[in-house]
Design a protein around this motif. Structure first.
Motif, PDB file in Angstrom:
ATOM      1  N   PHE A 108       0.704  -1.275   0.311  1.00 29.54           N
ATOM      2  CA  PHE A 108       0.324   0.425  -0.211  1.00 29.54           C
ATOM      3  C   PHE A 108       1.007   1.289  -0.126  1.00 29.54           C
ATOM      4  O   PHE A 108       0.958   2.216  -0.506  1.00 29.54           O
ATOM      5  CB  PHE A 108      -0.841   0.398   0.933  1.00 29.54           C
ATOM      6  N   LEU A 109       1.901   1.758   1.337  1.00 30.38           N
ATOM      7  CA  LEU A 109       2.674   2.488   0.793  1.00 30.38           C
ATOM      8  C   LEU A 109       3.320   2.491  -0.609  1.00 30.38           C
ATOM      9  O   LEU A 109       3.112   3.724  -0.416  1.00 30.38           O
ATOM     10  CB  LEU A 109       4.231   2.678   2.179  1.00 30.38           C
ATOM     11  N   LYS A 110       4.135   1.789  -1.482  1.00 39.00           N
ATOM     12  CA  LYS A 110       4.282   1.946  -2.475  1.00 39.00           C
ATOM     13  C   LYS A 110       3.699   2.645  -3.404  1.00 39.00           C
ATOM     14  O   LYS A 110       3.992   2.893  -4.365  1.00 39.00           O
ATOM     15  CB  LYS A 110       5.291   0.563  -2.674  1.00 39.00           C
ATOM     16  N   ARG A 111       1.748   1.881  -3.055  1.00 37.69           N
ATOM     17  CA  ARG A 111       1.731   3.069  -4.569  1.00 37.69           C
ATOM     18  C   ARG A 111       0.993   4.175  -3.945  1.00 37.69           C
ATOM     19  O   ARG A 111       0.706   4.705  -5.014  1.00 37.69           O
ATOM     20  CB  ARG A 111       0.043   1.654  -4.178  1.00 37.69           C
ATOM     21  N   GLN A 112       2.045   4.381  -2.604  1.00 36.56           N
ATOM     22  CA  GLN A 112       1.098   6.213  -2.428  1.00 36.56           C
ATOM     23  C   GLN A 112       2.128   7.307  -2.812  1.00 36.56           C
ATOM     24  O   GLN A 112       1.877   7.979  -2.312  1.00 36.56           O
ATOM     25  CB  GLN A 112       1.022   6.151  -0.733  1.00 36.56           C
ATOM     26  N   ALA A 113       3.465   6.052  -3.876  1.00 38.78           N
ATOM     27  CA  ALA A 113       5.023   7.432  -4.180  1.00 38.78           C
ATOM     28  C   ALA A 113       3.924   8.251  -5.515  1.00 38.78           C
ATOM     29  O   ALA A 113       2.862   8.370  -6.212  1.00 38.78           O
ATOM     30  CB  ALA A 113       5.311   6.254  -4.325  1.00 38.78           C
ATOM     31  N   ASN A 114       4.571   9.795  -5.275  1.00 41.97           N
ATOM     32  CA  ASN A 114       3.808  10.906  -6.081  1.00 41.97           C
ATOM     33  C   ASN A 114       5.253  10.557  -6.902  1.00 41.97           C
ATOM     34  O   ASN A 114       5.763   9.341  -7.544  1.00 41.97           O
ATOM     35  CB  ASN A 114       4.361  12.201  -5.196  1.00 41.97           C
ATOM     36  N   ALA A 115       4.642  11.269  -8.024  1.00 46.64           N
ATOM     37  CA  ALA A 115       6.013  11.650  -9.489  1.00 46.64           C
ATOM     38  C   ALA A 115       7.582  11.335  -9.351  1.00 46.64           C
ATOM     39  O   ALA A 115       7.915  11.018  -9.942  1.00 46.64           O
ATOM     40  CB  ALA A 115       5.550  13.070  -9.603  1.00 46.64           C
ATOM     41  N   GLU A 116       7.758  12.437  -7.878  1.00 47.05           N
ATOM     42  CA  GLU A 116       9.048  11.692  -7.404  1.00 47.05           C
ATOM     43  C   GLU A 116       9.887  10.780  -6.424  1.00 47.05           C
ATOM     44  O   GLU A 116      10.271  10.216  -6.315  1.00 47.05           O
ATOM     45  CB  GLU A 116       9.463  13.542  -6.683  1.00 47.05           C
ATOM     46  N   GLY A 117       8.549   9.954  -6.324  1.00 48.91           N
ATOM     47  CA  GLY A 117       9.087   8.765  -5.540  1.00 48.91           C
ATOM     48  C   GLY A 117       8.801   9.341  -4.246  1.00 48.91           C
ATOM     49  O   GLY A 117       9.484   7.813  -3.303  1.00 48.91           O
ATOM     50  N   GLU A 118       8.727   9.923  -3.951  1.00 50.98           N
ATOM     51  CA  GLU A 118       7.814  10.513  -2.521  1.00 50.98           C
ATOM     52  C   GLU A 118       6.889  10.270  -1.250  1.00 50.98           C
ATOM     53  O   GLU A 118       6.051   9.922  -2.370  1.00 50.98           O
ATOM     54  CB  GLU A 118       8.037  11.980  -2.322  1.00 50.98           C
ATOM     55  N   VAL A 119       6.850   9.259  -0.869  1.00 51.27           N
ATOM     56  CA  VAL A 119       5.886   9.117   0.792  1.00 51.27           C
ATOM     57  C   VAL A 119       5.031   9.604   1.543  1.00 51.27           C
ATOM     58  O   VAL A 119       6.248  10.143   2.402  1.00 51.27           O
ATOM     59  CB  VAL A 119       5.701   6.909   0.792  1.00 51.27           C
TER      60      VAL A 119
END
Length: 465
Positions: A108-119
């Motif tokens: 779930f947390l991996k899917r929350q990454a934004n375009a810059e790869g930040e969670v």
């Protein structure tokens, strides 16, 4: 002939009871050695924990019981979705996770990454006060009011100190963590300090713009939309508002940066906190699951999220408050006027303390009293370390005696702030109402004047001998 034998109630209960494997290993139906399966369905571990410490509570292990704890509605919904459990405790709170489903949490947390790869996924918590005297006994501004400002903390600024992982940036909580609390509909004046505000931008803690409200909109937008729904896409010159209403109620409770942009593009910024007023919190906490930019991963419970072997490590955070120190004012009230002489306070504390006085004063009811003022601020404590003894003479005694074996310590229930605007003349009138007494109290009055200019706080202690 086969007949069905009657079954006793004991035998029926035996048939209904779950089968239990024998203690020793054996060979079972499938021909393999097997062990009993653990009957548990959930394997909860602590994801993170927050404890509140306070140096006032020196007889309670410095653990502070003055707060309640609750997740915000948005965080409570997220926890329910992820199978997390919130557990409030007397001096802190914990968040638990099901160890058998930790891979689901990681995905779930991996899917929350934004375009810059930040969670930036996080849980937010409110800390309403459950004590009426917390501000009195804590080294924070005496005028702190939860309806106007809150302390804001985030594990982004967590740091180690003396074996603890502190949420507060310094060694203790101070006024630098205070943020103004805004209502759900915030009115922003269209003109501030001579500047005309063109639009109001709102950014969350990740730096993403979440709201943009223009001062002026087109006629079309004004006719089709509610003013609370205006965005900068509706910007125009037809209809202008004053004030500009910013709809924080559409956002999750959290810290935001308010940016006021004028027509020339110049902007001023202000950090604010949007939170519900009930229950009214004094502190607000953001706990990110993982390091959003990969910095200091050891400060977060989920580490190395995008590596081959991410892990979850129980992370303990601490909020540390410092006790308040005040100038102690002892008012020694004799049983009758003129019967006590040569009063002095003897210090038996493990550290040096001096008092100015005695100075004869008169209480509001007209009774005579002798005032002693500590020459330095003394700490308020649950179990006072200060130990003072009152010595003096009675007019019928030939020698000095102990009048009070141990003077009471200052109470956290009454802390009196002195404002720097108070003039020495007013202080003279309050400390020595009779002008004839003022020369004898000169040193005491001068000290109080200086203390008032330094915004000292006072504790009044009345001792009836």
């Amino acid at each position: 002939m086969n007949r069905k034998l009657p079954q006793s109630r004991t035998f029926e209960r035996t048939l209904r009871a779950p089968f239990r494997f024998p203690a020793q290993e054996g060979r079972y139906k499938d021909g393999l050695d097997a062990k009993p399966r653990d009957p548990r369905q959930f394997f909860y571990q602590t994801l993170t924990r927050v404890s509140v410490r306070h140096t006032y509570y020196n007889s309670s292990g410095f653990l502070c019981p003055d707060f309640g704890f609750a997740p915000t509605p948005a965080s409570a919904a997220l926890m329910a979705k992820l199978g997390l459990i919130f557990r409030a405790e007397k001096t802190g709170f914990s968040v638990l996770y099901d160890e058998t489903h930790k891979d689901d949490l990681i995905r779930f947390l991996k899917r929350q990454a934004n375009a810059e790869g930040e969670v930036w996924t996080r849980l937010s918590f409110q800390m309403p006060l459950e004590s009426n005297y917390f501000v009195n006994l804590t080294e924070i501004p005496i005028a702190t009011e939860a309806t106007a400002e809150n302390f804001y903390f985030s594990n982004q600024r967590a740091h180690p100190w003396e074996g603890l992982l502190l949420l507060n940036p310094g060694r203790r909580v101070d006024d630098r963590q205070l943020l103004p609390v805004v209502p759900g509909q915030l009115p922003v004046p269209a003109v501030i300090d001579g500047r005309t505000i063109d639009e109001v931008q709102v950014y969350d803690i990740s730096g993403e713009m979440v709201l943009c409200v223009p001062r002026c909109v087109t006629n079309k937008a004004a006719s089709e939309k509610n003013p609370a729904d205006f965005t900068c896409a509706d910007k125009g010159t037809d209809q202008c508002a004053n004030p500009i209403y910013v709809n924080f109620a559409s956002l999750r409770e959290d810290k935001y940066i308010l940016k006021l942009v004028d027509g020339a593009g110049a902007a001023s910024e202000l950090g604010v906190l949007w939170t519900f007023f009930y229950p009214m919190p004094l502190c607000f906490i953001d706990l990110l699951f993982t390091s959003p930019r990969g910095r200091k991963p050891e400060n977060y419970p989920v580490r190395d999220l995008f590596s081959d072997r991410p892990e979850i490590v129980t992370t303990d955070y601490t909020l540390r408050f410092e006790r308040r120190s005040t100038l102690w004012n002892y008012y020694i009230v004799p049983p009758q006027p003129g019967v006590l002489e040569d009063l002095r306070i003897e210090n038996l504390s493990p550290f040096p303390v001096e008092f100015a006085g005695p100075c004869k004063v008169f209480l509001p009811d007209g009774r005579e009293a002798f005032r002693f003022l500590s020459k330095q601020p003394l700490p308020l404590q649950e179990q006072p370390e200060c130990n003072f003894r009152l010595r003096g003479k009675h007019k019928h005694w030939p020698h000095e005696k102990t009048l009070v074996d141990r003077l009471p310590g200052a109470s956290s229930q009454q802390v009196l702030p002195e404002q720097p605007s108070v003039s020495c003349a007013e202080l003279q009138a309050s400390l020595a109402p009779r002008e004839a007494e003022r020369p004898r109290c000169r040193r005491l009055i001068d000290r109080v004047c200086r203390a008032g200019a330094e915004r000292r706080n006072y504790s009044a202690i009345y001792v009836y001998v």
